[in-house]
Write a protein that holds these residues in place. Structure first.
Motif, PDB file in Angstrom:
ATOM      1  N   VAL A 164      45.832  31.497  36.886  1.00 47.29           N
ATOM      2  CA  VAL A 164      46.347  32.359  35.909  1.00 47.29           C
ATOM      3  C   VAL A 164      48.047  32.407  35.885  1.00 47.29           C
ATOM      4  O   VAL A 164      48.288  32.593  37.173  1.00 47.29           O
ATOM      5  CB  VAL A 164      45.960  33.822  36.113  1.00 47.29           C
ATOM      6  N   LEU A 165      48.581  32.273  34.942  1.00 45.40           N
ATOM      7  CA  LEU A 165      50.158  32.363  34.800  1.00 45.40           C
ATOM      8  C   LEU A 165      50.440  33.875  34.217  1.00 45.40           C
ATOM      9  O   LEU A 165      50.226  34.082  33.175  1.00 45.40           O
ATOM     10  CB  LEU A 165      50.686  31.402  34.117  1.00 45.40           C
ATOM     11  N   VAL A 166      51.337  34.578  34.997  1.00 50.95           N
ATOM     12  CA  VAL A 166      51.799  35.963  34.587  1.00 50.95           C
ATOM     13  C   VAL A 166      53.141  35.787  34.340  1.00 50.95           C
ATOM     14  O   VAL A 166      53.939  35.494  35.341  1.00 50.95           O
ATOM     15  CB  VAL A 166      51.458  37.011  35.590  1.00 50.95           C
ATOM     16  N   LEU A 167      53.723  36.348  33.170  1.00 47.44           N
ATOM     17  CA  LEU A 167      55.046  36.164  32.868  1.00 47.44           C
ATOM     18  C   LEU A 167      55.424  37.446  32.558  1.00 47.44           C
ATOM     19  O   LEU A 167      54.818  38.360  31.684  1.00 47.44           O
ATOM     20  CB  LEU A 167      55.324  35.138  31.474  1.00 47.44           C
ATOM     21  N   ALA A 168      56.718  37.924  33.004  1.00 48.53           N
ATOM     22  CA  ALA A 168      57.321  39.178  32.737  1.00 48.53           C
ATOM     23  C   ALA A 168      58.808  39.145  32.395  1.00 48.53           C
ATOM     24  O   ALA A 168      59.624  38.101  32.772  1.00 48.53           O
ATOM     25  CB  ALA A 168      57.183  39.902  33.945  1.00 48.53           C
ATOM     26  N   GLY A 169      59.072  39.671  31.288  1.00 52.56           N
ATOM     27  CA  GLY A 169      60.737  39.669  30.668  1.00 52.56           C
ATOM     28  C   GLY A 169      61.547  40.492  31.417  1.00 52.56           C
ATOM     29  O   GLY A 169      61.146  41.643  31.606  1.00 52.56           O
TER      30      GLY A 169
ATOM     31  N   GLY B 124      39.882  36.100  42.349  1.00 52.02           N
ATOM     32  CA  GLY B 124      38.974  35.182  42.285  1.00 52.02           C
ATOM     33  C   GLY B 124      39.693  33.793  41.497  1.00 52.02           C
ATOM     34  O   GLY B 124      39.228  32.738  41.354  1.00 52.02           O
ATOM     35  N   SER B 125      41.198  34.208  41.155  1.00 53.83           N
ATOM     36  CA  SER B 125      41.683  32.994  40.320  1.00 53.83           C
ATOM     37  C   SER B 125      41.869  31.820  41.297  1.00 53.83           C
ATOM     38  O   SER B 125      42.284  31.926  42.595  1.00 53.83           O
ATOM     39  CB  SER B 125      42.852  33.481  39.790  1.00 53.83           C
ATOM     40  N   LEU B 126      41.923  30.650  40.628  1.00 56.53           N
ATOM     41  CA  LEU B 126      41.979  29.174  41.525  1.00 56.53           C
ATOM     42  C   LEU B 126      43.424  29.339  41.977  1.00 56.53           C
ATOM     43  O   LEU B 126      43.861  29.042  43.232  1.00 56.53           O
ATOM     44  CB  LEU B 126      41.833  27.990  40.670  1.00 56.53           C
ATOM     45  N   GLU B 127      44.438  29.887  41.128  1.00 57.17           N
ATOM     46  CA  GLU B 127      45.639  29.790  41.548  1.00 57.17           C
ATOM     47  C   GLU B 127      46.687  30.924  40.565  1.00 57.17           C
ATOM     48  O   GLU B 127      47.019  30.594  39.405  1.00 57.17           O
ATOM     49  CB  GLU B 127      46.705  28.399  41.643  1.00 57.17           C
ATOM     50  N   PRO B 128      46.794  32.122  41.057  1.00 57.22           N
ATOM     51  CA  PRO B 128      47.534  33.094  40.362  1.00 57.22           C
ATOM     52  C   PRO B 128      49.280  32.715  40.475  1.00 57.22           C
ATOM     53  O   PRO B 128      49.322  32.351  41.487  1.00 57.22           O
ATOM     54  CB  PRO B 128      47.152  34.685  40.587  1.00 57.22           C
ATOM     55  N   ARG B 129      49.783  33.082  39.461  1.00 62.39           N
ATOM     56  CA  ARG B 129      51.306  32.794  39.674  1.00 62.39           C
ATOM     57  C   ARG B 129      52.337  33.666  38.832  1.00 62.39           C
ATOM     58  O   ARG B 129      51.601  34.151  37.848  1.00 62.39           O
ATOM     59  CB  ARG B 129      51.590  31.347  39.251  1.00 62.39           C
ATOM     60  N   PHE B 130      53.336  34.184  39.300  1.00 63.01           N
ATOM     61  CA  PHE B 130      53.981  34.967  38.693  1.00 63.01           C
ATOM     62  C   PHE B 130      55.547  34.619  38.404  1.00 63.01           C
ATOM     63  O   PHE B 130      56.187  34.015  39.353  1.00 63.01           O
ATOM     64  CB  PHE B 130      54.077  36.449  39.442  1.00 63.01           C
TER      65      PHE B 130
ATOM     66  N   ARG C 274      53.518  43.011  36.812  1.00 64.10           N
ATOM     67  CA  ARG C 274      53.187  42.282  38.195  1.00 64.10           C
ATOM     68  C   ARG C 274      52.172  42.912  38.823  1.00 64.10           C
ATOM     69  O   ARG C 274      51.334  42.175  39.585  1.00 64.10           O
ATOM     70  CB  ARG C 274      54.473  42.606  38.801  1.00 64.10           C
ATOM     71  N   GLU C 275      51.751  44.229  38.385  1.00 67.65           N
ATOM     72  CA  GLU C 275      50.552  45.061  39.307  1.00 67.65           C
ATOM     73  C   GLU C 275      49.323  44.149  38.859  1.00 67.65           C
ATOM     74  O   GLU C 275      48.036  44.146  39.763  1.00 67.65           O
ATOM     75  CB  GLU C 275      50.223  46.298  38.641  1.00 67.65           C
ATOM     76  N   VAL C 276      48.886  43.204  37.900  1.00 73.37           N
ATOM     77  CA  VAL C 276      47.706  42.396  37.872  1.00 73.37           C
ATOM     78  C   VAL C 276      47.544  41.543  38.873  1.00 73.37           C
ATOM     79  O   VAL C 276      46.418  41.198  39.164  1.00 73.37           O
ATOM     80  CB  VAL C 276      47.844  41.939  36.448  1.00 73.37           C
ATOM     81  N   LEU C 277      48.431  40.847  39.530  1.00 75.41           N
ATOM     82  CA  LEU C 277      48.242  40.006  40.580  1.00 75.41           C
ATOM     83  C   LEU C 277      47.276  40.545  41.526  1.00 75.41           C
ATOM     84  O   LEU C 277      46.706  39.491  42.193  1.00 75.41           O
ATOM     85  CB  LEU C 277      49.596  39.657  41.194  1.00 75.41           C
ATOM     86  N   GLN C 278      47.309  41.685  41.985  1.00 79.12           N
ATOM     87  CA  GLN C 278      46.456  42.160  43.282  1.00 79.12           C
ATOM     88  C   GLN C 278      45.120  42.260  42.890  1.00 79.12           C
ATOM     89  O   GLN C 278      44.162  42.014  43.663  1.00 79.12           O
ATOM     90  CB  GLN C 278      47.054  43.400  43.409  1.00 79.12           C
ATOM     91  N   HIS C 279      44.653  41.866  41.575  1.00 81.48           N
ATOM     92  CA  HIS C 279      43.347  41.753  41.047  1.00 81.48           C
ATOM     93  C   HIS C 279      42.813  40.584  40.512  1.00 81.48           C
ATOM     94  O   HIS C 279      41.625  40.411  40.274  1.00 81.48           O
ATOM     95  CB  HIS C 279      43.266  42.713  39.716  1.00 81.48           C
TER      96      HIS C 279
END
Length: 419
Positions: free
Chosen positions: A291-296, A316-322, A308-313
């Motif tokens: 999962v890639l999370v992008l913020a402006g 189970g993701s193979l690789e979360p990135r922000f 950014r808060e979604v990252l702590q949930h």
């Protein structure tokens, strides 16, 4: 323009004004050529015509539109079109959009998009692309729909999920602060609940006004900005394209708006990482895909803290990135700075999680490297991070997107998690 314009600035400003007067437009608003693959209830899946000059590159990309906002968010104008960029990169590109909404759609709820629209689009895009797994890219509420779908249906052929400008902690969104105290006063039977059920949804003018309100400061200063940039063709073209985007807003289905309003706006449903949908609970921790999370950086609709808060949930993701990228809510996706920031991040992300080796060669290579049966290789290759993680981490350098928290865009909060 300078306070005392130069000759070149005067000539450029005059040329821009003549272009507007004669042709009525400065921006190149031609849509990228596409073909309708399939359609259903509030669902149209399109495939964009491949570039004749670009060889196929990586796995297919599915763009998931938000509700109410037009799908041209991904194809704003030539030169600032994510679709155009993906096609020119040689990526098989697909888009799911929802058509016009009227009173007949008043009973459609969020479950319709999570159970039907997004999963069917993923499956159809994968089939059309030869059975390849799909990179799902959603913007705003489209990103939340993508996350919920990936959590609810881990068996879908999803290569990765990208959520761009998708807030999951609404308490961090200043724009909705005046509305949140109304929780408990309007739980579906109050004025707001009665109104959206009576009219079948939220009408287009109200949706358009809400988007404009989020950029009120820019709206007020708009005349001065235009006067100061009469010589800047790119600025005027972008302004024209954003105006078209705002004018093309669509209505919200009544029940869906009710759920978004009560669950997200006033209830902050996803702050704990799970939400009830129908008779089941969907937990974001069930997402197994990367999962890639992008913020402006200057997004007021989905501020960095809310995204950014979604990252702590995503345990189970193979690789979360922000990643934090330049721009506001729309600008982060398709602004002028997105060409060298957001799109660069997305390109590297998709390349990293795409199997660019032809399927038959890939199976033979894996079979030789591991002594497991070939039938299991294809099924488990993407679930086993060890074989891919080592070369990725070894190759990460100071110039690699996501590898250096101090290098890019002036934000020390951009980072790759788990590295």
């Amino acid at each position: 323009m300078d306070l005392i314009p130069t000759r070149d600035q005067v000539v450029s400003a005059a040329s821009n004004l003549a272009q507007q007067l004669v042709h009525g437009s400065i921006a190149d608003l031609r849509p990228m050529p596409r073909t309708l693959l399939e359609e259903g209830d509030q669902r149209q899946l399109y495939h964009y015509r491949p570039s004749a000059s670009a060889p196929r590159r990586g796995d297919p990309v599915l763009l998931v539109s938000p509700l109410a906002a037009p799908a041209i968010c991904f194809d704003l104008r030539r030169g600032c079109s994510l679709v155009e960029h993906l096609v020119e990169q040689g990526r098989p590109t697909y888009l799911v959009e929802y058509g016009d909404v009227d009173v007949r759609d008043r009973d459609l709820g969020l479950a319709h998009w999570v159970d039907e629209v997004v999963p069917r689009a993923v499956e159809a895009a994968s089939t059309h692309a030869g059975g390849r797994p799909v990179h799902v890219v959603g913007w705003s509420l489209g990103g939340i729909l993508a996350l919920l779908t990936a959590a609810d249906r881990p068996g879908l052929p999803i290569a990765s999920v990208t959520a761009a400008g998708s807030p999951t902690d609404i308490s961090q969104v200043p724009l909705v602060a005046p509305v949140r105290p109304m929780r408990g006063l309007d739980e579906g039977d109050g004025l707001i609940g009665r109104t959206y059920r009576a009219v079948g949804g939220v009408p287009v003018p109200l949706v358009r006004w809400a988007f404009q309100l989020s950029t009120f400061q820019k709206l007020v200063s708009r005349p001065l900005a235009i006067a100061a940039n009469l010589d800047d063709t790119e600025f005027l073209a972008q302004l024209e394209a954003v105006d078209r985007f705002t004018d093309d807003m669509t209505a919200y289905p009544g029940r869906t708006f009710g759920q978004v309003y009560h669950r997200f706006v006033t209830g902050n449903a996803l702050v704990g990482g799970a939400m009830q949908l129908g008779s089941r609970e969907i937990s974001l921790s069930a997402i197994t895909a990367p999962v890639l999370v992008l913020a402006g950086a200057t997004d007021t609709i989905a501020p960095v803290a809310a995204v950014r808060e979604v990252l702590q949930h995503l345990s189970g993701s193979l690789e979360p990135r922000f990643e934090i990228v330049p721009g506001g809510h729309l600008g982060m996706l398709t602004g002028r700075a997105a060409r060298t920031s957001t799109w660069a991040v997305l390109d590297e992300w998709i390349d990293e999680w795409s199997d660019v080796v032809p399927p038959k060669k890939a199976v033979r290579k894996r079979a030789a490297a591991t002594k497991a049966p070939a039938s299991k290789q294809a099924a488990t290759a993407r679930k086993t991070p060890a074989k891919k993680a080592a070369p990725r981490r070894k190759a990460a350098t100071q110039e690699s997107i996501g590898s250096n928290p101090t290098r890019r865009y002036g934000s020390g909060d951009s980072r790759a998690l788990g590295r």
